[in-house]
Design an enzyme around this catalytic site. Structure first.
Site: not given
Length: 462
Positions: A166, A365
């Site tokens: 991220e 995720e």
């Protein structure tokens, strides 16, 4: 079986070094930005619980790997902590860290669990942050050296590497919205940080390919689809495209296509905010794209054309070009304040298939954070988290549909394996297949969802 996944599908979960390992006296770990920030402003962390209070994987990894076996893992992602391996960010390597990661990865492999290893999960070594962190070009060089060190030390064991988790988060949280240290709000700095992260990723990929190891290297991106309020309204559609360029395509495009989105480049040129770069940088990004894309998906982004006034005190900001649309009737996770929209995962996989060459990808995720999970503790001593089972199952149905329609999706990792420490939220919301009892020596107990996931993994479907 109503939903059957392809053979050799990756079942497992994801975590990170800084959120799980914890600290013990004499472990040789250096300070990262979260260690430092907590020491200065503990009140900014939920219940004043800091990163030293993570779930003690450093001591308990053998027990934890057995729990992964019992919850059906054939793969697991974590990260190496830069500040543990190279305490100052550059220079001397910490031998205790080398021993720990070797033992940890061996334990996983010996139990049939493939380690997926990420190099950077928001945890900038403080020695580098003191000189500007990702704002400073020297950090890019230091990161590449760190990456090469990891490949040399662990490349024979680890065959799935990721450069960043991220990378938009350090940009947003550290340099736009003041959610993480250094708590700035400065678009020019945010852009420079993002550029340096993208460049560092490409340089690490180049170094990996030159190292002669036989694995794959990719990146983990949180892709948050931007949906216009009204898909027939050109202004809403345009606003959603700009939001997508800022928050998704800013990293997705360079990682997969080797270029930055034109919409974003145009805006930054108009604002005279073009990142500083060296002559060869764009060619490096162009020529070193990923093998494998990890997709983190939690929630959608709802966008409408800009209707509110631009905040001149804060400008320029991404929100100068769109407004967030509060869609009536949306399904919510009330604890996290996030919309639950399962079809988003299908839309992302379809987009990667259609617009990004259908490169190999996986859901790296997806998960549901819930507060006070002890409410659901049964007399059997197990947390009955049926809401998590429903959440995962409903998302998996859409993953399956995308695969049926040709998406090249190779696996599903839930966030997270065991309840872990989460930045400023500490242990407020629990995400794990396995509960961690903070009052009782970090005792681990598998939740109902963990036993359910074992069945899914064994049957390769449900």
């Amino acid at each position: 079986m109503e939903v059957q996944f392809p053979e050799n599908f990756w079942w497992g979960s994801a975590a990170s070094g800084p959120q799980t390992e914890g600290r013990i006296a004499g472990d040789g770990k250096g300070e990262n930005i979260f260690d430092y920030w907590y020491s200065k402003e503990p009140e900014k962390f939920f219940d004043q619980v800091g990163p030293d209070q993570a779930s003690e994987v450093y001591q308990k990894y053998k027990e934890d790997v057995q729990l992964m076996v019992q919850t059906g893992h054939n793969s697991f992602r974590t990260s190496i902590q830069w500040s543990r391996l190279i305490p100052d960010g550059v220079g001397a390597i910490n031998p205790q860290a080398v021993a720990f990661y070797n033992h940890y990865f061996d334990e996983l492999i010996n139990n049939g669990i493939e380690p997926f290893v990420n190099l950077y999960h928001f945890d900038m070594p403080m020695g580098l942050q003191a000189k500007g962190g990702w704002l400073n070009r020297e950090t890019v060089d230091a990161y590449v050296e760190y990456a090469k060190t990891c490949f040399a030390l662990f490349g024979d064991k680890v065959k799935k590497w990721f450069t960043h988790n991220e990378p938009i988060v350090p940009v947003e949280a550290g340099y736009l919205y003041q959610l993480h240290y250094p708590e700035e709000s400065n678009l020019a700095h945010a852009v420079q940080v993002g550029f340096h992260e993208a460049l560092a990723s490409a340089l690490a990929i180049k170094a990996y390919r030159e190292s002669g190891h036989s694995g794959e290297i990719g990146i983990i991106l949180n892709l948050t689809p931007s949906y216009p309020r009204d898909s027939n309204n050109p202004e809403d559609v345009c606003a959603a495209k700009i939001a997508d360029a800022f928050f998704n395509r800013s990293f997705l495009d360079p990682a997969v296509k080797g270029t930055f989105p034109e919409e974003l480049v145009k805006i930054l040129k108009e604002l005279s905010i073009v990142p500083k770069m060296q002559e060869n940088d764009l060619a490096v990004i162009q020529n070193n794209t990923i093998d494998l894309l990890g997709i983190n998906y939690y929630q959608p982004r709802r966008i409408k054309a800009k209707e509110s006034a631009v905040d001149q005190n804060a400008a320029p900001m991404p929100e100068d070009y769109f407004d967030i649309y509060d869609m009536p009737g949306k399904k919510m996770n009330p604890y996290r304040g996030w919309e639950i929209y399962e079809k988003g995962i299908y839309d992302i996989l379809s987009n990667v298939r259609d617009n990004y060459g259908n490169l190999p990808c996986f859901i790296s995720e997806n998960g549901m954070g819930v507060e006070n999970e002890s409410r659901f503790l049964g007399e059997d001593g197990m947390i009955h988290d049926d809401y998590r089972i429903e959440f995962v199952r409903d998302h998996l149905r859409y993953v399956h549909q995308a695969i049926q329609e040709g998406a090249n999706c190779l696996g599903y990792h839930m966030w997270t394996c065991m309840d872990n420490w989460s930045w400023t939220n500490a242990y407020k919301n629990r995400y794990g297949f396995i509960s961690v009892d903070l009052e009782n020596n970090r005792k681990r107990t598998i939740k109902k969802s963990g036993y359910w996931f074992k069945q899914v993994s064994e049957k390769n479907g449900f």
